[in-house]
Scaffold this active site. Structure first.
Site, mmCIF file in Angstrom:
data_model
loop_
_atom_site.group_PDB
_atom_site.id
_atom_site.type_symbol
_atom_site.label_atom_id
_atom_site.label_comp_id
_atom_site.label_asym_id
_atom_site.label_seq_id
_atom_site.Cartn_x
_atom_site.Cartn_y
_atom_site.Cartn_z
ATOM 1 N N HIS A 1 -2.621 -1.330 -3.138
ATOM 2 C CA HIS A 1 -3.636 -0.295 -3.127
ATOM 3 C C HIS A 1 -3.620 0.989 -3.918
ATOM 4 O O HIS A 1 -2.676 1.686 -3.901
ATOM 5 C CB HIS A 1 -4.036 0.193 -1.650
ATOM 6 C CG HIS A 1 -4.178 -0.976 -0.836
ATOM 7 N ND1 HIS A 1 -4.349 -1.163 0.444
ATOM 8 C CD2 HIS A 1 -4.765 -2.236 -1.144
ATOM 9 C CE1 HIS A 1 -4.482 -2.208 1.119
ATOM 10 N NE2 HIS A 1 -5.097 -2.954 0.142
ATOM 11 N N SER B 1 1.012 -1.142 0.007
ATOM 12 C CA SER B 1 0.239 -0.108 -0.129
ATOM 13 C C SER B 1 0.906 1.215 0.059
ATOM 14 O O SER B 1 1.616 1.345 -0.765
ATOM 15 C CB SER B 1 -0.791 0.092 1.203
ATOM 16 O OG SER B 1 -2.102 0.927 1.299
ATOM 17 N N ASP C 1 -4.670 -4.588 5.896
ATOM 18 C CA ASP C 1 -4.895 -5.808 4.815
ATOM 19 C C ASP C 1 -3.676 -6.506 4.575
ATOM 20 O O ASP C 1 -2.445 -6.093 4.383
ATOM 21 C CB ASP C 1 -5.187 -4.749 3.598
ATOM 22 C CG ASP C 1 -5.804 -5.732 2.332
ATOM 23 O OD1 ASP C 1 -6.432 -6.733 2.782
ATOM 24 O OD2 ASP C 1 -5.819 -5.275 1.195
#
Length: 202
Positions: free
Chosen positions: A45, A18, A143
């Site tokens: 992401h 991310s 995540d």
């Protein structure tokens, strides 16, 4: 956690990142040879409301073939598949004698994300089992932690970037605390991936 990571026989590596992930992925992907003997499955992401430029960014820097994942596309070694924006990227088993293939989904967000690292890792673990490695890089949420647990439950190996060197430490910390086989600096993760090539080279 061992300081001497080594595990031959990996057929696929799922990678989640991310915040700060573009730079980390460039370092990782560019270090792998064109004949690397596994497939690379990547969730980074991204903003959901505009096209991804990741393939254009990564491909010129990589010996590996780099593509955006397409629904029903076979997953083969020597290729990095990048999740498209606003789609979950999953792995599905192929028919008898056929390779696994990519699947794209617009199911609900997971950990506020679509694509979700957890979704990729869990589906890949179902298909590849002990032949899967999961890698969690820099990021600012949780995540990937549940997904890494799924990889390890299936007999695969879990690697996490050292939170102390990550651009954003929250995601590596969550995955480390969920259980990882190795917590390594990015250079160590790259070395581990390169060792998969050496394990099958003549």
């Amino acid at each position: 956690m061992s300081a001497q990571p080594s595990r031959p026989g990996v057929s696929a590596v799922a990678v989640g990142a991310s915040a700060g992930g573009v730079e980390a992925l460039i370092r990782l992907l560019s270090a792998l040879p064109a004949d690397w003997p596994a497939a690379l499955l990547v969730v980074l992401h991204l903003p959901r409301d505009r096209p991804s430029l990741l393939v254009d960014l990564f491909a010129p820097r990589c010996a590996l073939r780099v593509v955006e994942a397409i629904d029903k596309e076979p997953i083969v070694p020597g290729t990095a598949y990048i999740a498209p924006p606003d789609y979950h990227f999953l792995v599905e088993a192929g028919e008898a004698g056929e390779p696994p293939h990519a699947a794209l989904s617009v199911d609900d967000f997971v950990q506020y994300s679509r694509p979700s690292i957890d979704v990729l890792f869990e589906s890949a673990a179902d298909v590849f089992g002990p032949r899967l490695a999961g890698v969690i890089l820099t990021g600012a949420n949780d995540d990937g932690a549940a997904g890494l647990r799924a990889v390890r439950r299936a007999g695969g190996v879990g690697l996490v970037q050292d939170p102390d060197e990550a651009h954003a430490s929250a995601m590596p910390i969550a995955s480390r605390d969920a259980g990882a086989d190795f917590v390594l600096p990015l250079a160590g993760i790259v070395h581990w991936l390169q060792s998969q090539h050496e394990a099958v080279s003549p």
